[in-house]
Design a protein around this motif. Structure first.
Motif, PDB file in Angstrom:
ATOM      1  N   VAL A 166       0.955  -1.112  -0.182  1.00 22.85           N
ATOM      2  CA  VAL A 166      -0.094   0.030  -0.020  1.00 22.85           C
ATOM      3  C   VAL A 166       0.902   1.238   0.148  1.00 22.85           C
ATOM      4  O   VAL A 166       1.701   1.385   0.690  1.00 22.85           O
ATOM      5  CB  VAL A 166      -0.937   0.087   1.077  1.00 22.85           C
ATOM      6  CG1 VAL A 166      -1.765   1.346   1.096  1.00 22.85           C
ATOM      7  CG2 VAL A 166      -1.817  -1.007   1.160  1.00 22.85           C
ATOM      8  N   LEU A 167       0.948   1.837  -1.123  1.00 19.55           N
ATOM      9  CA  LEU A 167       1.623   3.213  -1.150  1.00 19.55           C
ATOM     10  C   LEU A 167       0.773   4.350  -0.976  1.00 19.55           C
ATOM     11  O   LEU A 167      -0.116   4.553  -1.837  1.00 19.55           O
ATOM     12  CB  LEU A 167       2.421   3.319  -2.506  1.00 19.55           C
ATOM     13  CG  LEU A 167       3.409   1.976  -2.695  1.00 19.55           C
ATOM     14  CD1 LEU A 167       4.112   2.318  -4.131  1.00 19.55           C
ATOM     15  CD2 LEU A 167       4.855   2.091  -1.917  1.00 19.55           C
ATOM     16  N   SER A 168       1.003   5.188  -0.248  1.00 23.65           N
ATOM     17  CA  SER A 168       0.209   6.249   0.185  1.00 23.65           C
ATOM     18  C   SER A 168       0.500   7.479  -1.008  1.00 23.65           C
ATOM     19  O   SER A 168      -0.287   8.334  -1.053  1.00 23.65           O
ATOM     20  CB  SER A 168       0.290   6.778   1.628  1.00 23.65           C
ATOM     21  OG  SER A 168       1.581   7.222   1.923  1.00 23.65           O
ATOM     22  N   SER A 169       1.737   7.502  -1.429  1.00 18.17           N
ATOM     23  CA  SER A 169       2.119   8.555  -2.479  1.00 18.17           C
ATOM     24  C   SER A 169       3.298   8.125  -3.222  1.00 18.17           C
ATOM     25  O   SER A 169       4.143   7.400  -2.706  1.00 18.17           O
ATOM     26  CB  SER A 169       2.667   9.945  -1.650  1.00 18.17           C
ATOM     27  OG  SER A 169       3.498   9.878  -1.071  1.00 18.17           O
ATOM     28  N   VAL A 170       3.186   8.393  -4.500  1.00 17.97           N
ATOM     29  CA  VAL A 170       4.437   8.139  -5.368  1.00 17.97           C
ATOM     30  C   VAL A 170       4.776   9.504  -5.971  1.00 17.97           C
ATOM     31  O   VAL A 170       3.845  10.041  -6.913  1.00 17.97           O
ATOM     32  CB  VAL A 170       4.484   6.902  -6.218  1.00 17.97           C
ATOM     33  CG1 VAL A 170       5.442   6.763  -7.211  1.00 17.97           C
ATOM     34  CG2 VAL A 170       3.910   5.711  -5.499  1.00 17.97           C
ATOM     35  N   THR A 171       6.184   9.753  -5.911  1.00 12.63           N
ATOM     36  CA  THR A 171       6.528  10.948  -6.745  1.00 12.63           C
ATOM     37  C   THR A 171       7.712  10.705  -7.697  1.00 12.63           C
ATOM     38  O   THR A 171       8.805  10.084  -7.254  1.00 12.63           O
ATOM     39  CB  THR A 171       7.052  12.323  -5.772  1.00 12.63           C
ATOM     40  OG1 THR A 171       5.846  12.565  -4.673  1.00 12.63           O
ATOM     41  CG2 THR A 171       7.388  13.393  -6.413  1.00 12.63           C
ATOM     42  N   LEU A 172       7.774  10.886  -8.872  1.00 13.26           N
ATOM     43  CA  LEU A 172       8.585  10.674  -9.969  1.00 13.26           C
ATOM     44  C   LEU A 172       9.102  12.225 -10.560  1.00 13.26           C
ATOM     45  O   LEU A 172       8.258  12.858 -10.924  1.00 13.26           O
ATOM     46  CB  LEU A 172       8.157  10.026 -11.068  1.00 13.26           C
ATOM     47  CG  LEU A 172       9.084   9.391 -12.067  1.00 13.26           C
ATOM     48  CD1 LEU A 172      10.112   8.647 -11.336  1.00 13.26           C
ATOM     49  CD2 LEU A 172       8.354   8.678 -13.238  1.00 13.26           C
ATOM     50  N   GLN A 173      10.394  12.396 -10.201  1.00 17.79           N
ATOM     51  CA  GLN A 173      10.936  13.552 -10.672  1.00 17.79           C
ATOM     52  C   GLN A 173      11.805  13.478 -12.049  1.00 17.79           C
ATOM     53  O   GLN A 173      12.726  12.726 -11.791  1.00 17.79           O
ATOM     54  CB  GLN A 173      11.812  14.383  -9.507  1.00 17.79           C
ATOM     55  CG  GLN A 173      10.752  14.869  -8.445  1.00 17.79           C
ATOM     56  CD  GLN A 173      11.554  15.407  -7.203  1.00 17.79           C
ATOM     57  OE1 GLN A 173      12.798  15.569  -7.383  1.00 17.79           O
ATOM     58  NE2 GLN A 173      10.858  15.814  -6.162  1.00 17.79           N
ATOM     59  N   GLN A 174      11.806  14.249 -12.657  1.00 17.50           N
ATOM     60  CA  GLN A 174      12.442  14.210 -13.849  1.00 17.50           C
ATOM     61  C   GLN A 174      12.780  12.810 -14.809  1.00 17.50           C
ATOM     62  O   GLN A 174      13.763  12.424 -15.170  1.00 17.50           O
ATOM     63  CB  GLN A 174      14.019  14.795 -13.827  1.00 17.50           C
ATOM     64  CG  GLN A 174      13.847  16.207 -13.337  1.00 17.50           C
ATOM     65  CD  GLN A 174      15.027  16.673 -12.956  1.00 17.50           C
ATOM     66  OE1 GLN A 174      16.123  16.164 -12.901  1.00 17.50           O
ATOM     67  NE2 GLN A 174      15.345  18.034 -12.373  1.00 17.50           N
ATOM     68  N   PRO A 175      11.367  12.394 -15.141  1.00 13.52           N
ATOM     69  CA  PRO A 175      11.479  11.325 -15.804  1.00 13.52           C
ATOM     70  C   PRO A 175      12.007  11.531 -17.393  1.00 13.52           C
ATOM     71  O   PRO A 175      11.609  12.568 -17.796  1.00 13.52           O
ATOM     72  CB  PRO A 175      10.185  10.779 -15.590  1.00 13.52           C
ATOM     73  CG  PRO A 175       9.291  11.803 -15.614  1.00 13.52           C
ATOM     74  CD  PRO A 175       9.886  12.800 -14.712  1.00 13.52           C
ATOM     75  N   ARG A 176      12.604  10.644 -17.727  1.00 13.63           N
ATOM     76  CA  ARG A 176      13.118  10.821 -19.099  1.00 13.63           C
ATOM     77  C   ARG A 176      12.840   9.564 -19.923  1.00 13.63           C
ATOM     78  O   ARG A 176      12.988   8.328 -19.368  1.00 13.63           O
ATOM     79  CB  ARG A 176      14.384  11.167 -19.254  1.00 13.63           C
ATOM     80  CG  ARG A 176      15.123  12.229 -18.511  1.00 13.63           C
ATOM     81  CD  ARG A 176      16.592  12.398 -18.362  1.00 13.63           C
ATOM     82  NE  ARG A 176      17.146  11.205 -17.917  1.00 13.63           N
ATOM     83  CZ  ARG A 176      17.471  11.081 -16.387  1.00 13.63           C
ATOM     84  NH1 ARG A 176      16.685  12.000 -15.500  1.00 13.63           N
ATOM     85  NH2 ARG A 176      18.258   9.863 -16.055  1.00 13.63           N
ATOM     86  N   LEU A 177      12.334   9.654 -21.191  1.00 14.24           N
ATOM     87  CA  LEU A 177      12.110   8.308 -22.318  1.00 14.24           C
ATOM     88  C   LEU A 177      12.560   8.660 -23.558  1.00 14.24           C
ATOM     89  O   LEU A 177      12.010  10.069 -23.947  1.00 14.24           O
ATOM     90  CB  LEU A 177      10.528   8.090 -21.964  1.00 14.24           C
ATOM     91  CG  LEU A 177      10.086   6.726 -22.898  1.00 14.24           C
ATOM     92  CD1 LEU A 177      11.106   5.674 -22.462  1.00 14.24           C
ATOM     93  CD2 LEU A 177       8.681   6.848 -22.895  1.00 14.24           C
ATOM     94  N   ARG A 178      13.445   8.162 -24.011  1.00 12.31           N
ATOM     95  CA  ARG A 178      13.795   8.139 -25.428  1.00 12.31           C
ATOM     96  C   ARG A 178      13.373   7.144 -26.422  1.00 12.31           C
ATOM     97  O   ARG A 178      13.909   6.110 -25.985  1.00 12.31           O
ATOM     98  CB  ARG A 178      15.312   8.304 -25.344  1.00 12.31           C
ATOM     99  CG  ARG A 178      16.141   8.651 -26.795  1.00 12.31           C
ATOM    100  CD  ARG A 178      17.408   8.903 -26.595  1.00 12.31           C
ATOM    101  NE  ARG A 178      18.109   8.830 -27.915  1.00 12.31           N
ATOM    102  CZ  ARG A 178      18.815   7.870 -28.554  1.00 12.31           C
ATOM    103  NH1 ARG A 178      18.820   6.890 -27.897  1.00 12.31           N
ATOM    104  NH2 ARG A 178      19.262   8.178 -29.858  1.00 12.31           N
ATOM    105  N   LEU A 179      12.453   7.629 -27.181  1.00 10.03           N
ATOM    106  CA  LEU A 179      11.930   6.424 -28.191  1.00 10.03           C
ATOM    107  C   LEU A 179      12.649   6.946 -29.623  1.00 10.03           C
ATOM    108  O   LEU A 179      12.570   7.959 -30.163  1.00 10.03           O
ATOM    109  CB  LEU A 179      10.369   6.753 -28.157  1.00 10.03           C
ATOM    110  CG  LEU A 179       9.745   6.582 -26.912  1.00 10.03           C
ATOM    111  CD1 LEU A 179       8.299   6.913 -27.198  1.00 10.03           C
ATOM    112  CD2 LEU A 179       9.937   5.196 -26.461  1.00 10.03           C
ATOM    113  N   VAL A 180      13.231   5.658 -29.999  1.00  6.95           N
ATOM    114  CA  VAL A 180      13.909   5.712 -31.493  1.00  6.95           C
ATOM    115  C   VAL A 180      13.251   4.699 -32.180  1.00  6.95           C
ATOM    116  O   VAL A 180      13.243   3.443 -32.008  1.00  6.95           O
ATOM    117  CB  VAL A 180      15.271   5.449 -31.171  1.00  6.95           C
ATOM    118  CG1 VAL A 180      16.204   5.454 -32.392  1.00  6.95           C
ATOM    119  CG2 VAL A 180      16.069   6.590 -29.999  1.00  6.95           C
TER     120      VAL A 180
END
Length: 163
Positions: free
Chosen positions: A105-119
């Motif tokens: 049980v996760l009461s909060s999840v924070t993701l900072q500066q996610p990066r995704l490179r699709l080629v």
């Protein structure tokens, strides 16, 4: 009885000492052992699961607040020459309800500066199609739908590059 009055404070002091030792061991395990074990296991298992190099800057865990932080995670392309995905910080705040429900049980999840490179290459294939083929080839799990709860998801300052 004069001897009895000195026995109770000694017993109490012993129990207090045992309690403090248990809290100290819990803190040591949570602050030191859990992050080291988690980072070692993730560094070993993620490259196998993804077929790509993975770098993890660091993992922190607070056993009293149940907050886990993973910093500077980077998943490279299979050749290791360019970044496929990554993020600066993932912070997951677990709840003590996990113990009662026997499920995460996760009461909060924070993701900072996610990066995704699709080629996409000259043949029109995306570089991540090997991941889809690998996961599609796995037999379905017989355990049913996993039980978990995630609330309050925040994503800050993300970037997707499409080539």
């Amino acid at each position: 009885m004069p001897g009895e009055s000195s026995v109770a404070p000694r017993r109490r002091a012993r129990w207090i000492g045992v309690g403090l030792a248990v809290v100290a061991l819990y803190a040591l395990a949570g602050f030191v052992a859990v992050p080291r074990i988690a980072q070692d296991q993730l560094a070993k298992r993620l490259p196998e699961a993804l077929g790509r190099p993975v770098a993890i800057g660091g993992i922190e865990f607070n056993p009293f607040t149940l907050v886990l932080r993973a910093r500077d995670v980077r998943v490279s392309e299979p050749a290791g020459d360019a970044e496929f995905a990554g993020f600066a910080l993932l912070e997951a705040n677990a709840s003590w309800h996990s113990l009662l429900r026997f499920a995460p049980v996760l009461s909060s999840v924070t993701l900072q500066q996610p990066r995704l490179r699709l080629v996409r290459d000259a043949q029109g294939r995306y570089y991540f199609q090997d991941l889809i083929a690998r996961w599609a080839a796995q037999p379905p799990s017989s355990g049913g739908t996993p039980r978990f709860s995630v609330a309050n998801i925040a994503v800050d300052d993300g970037r997707i590059a499409f080539d």
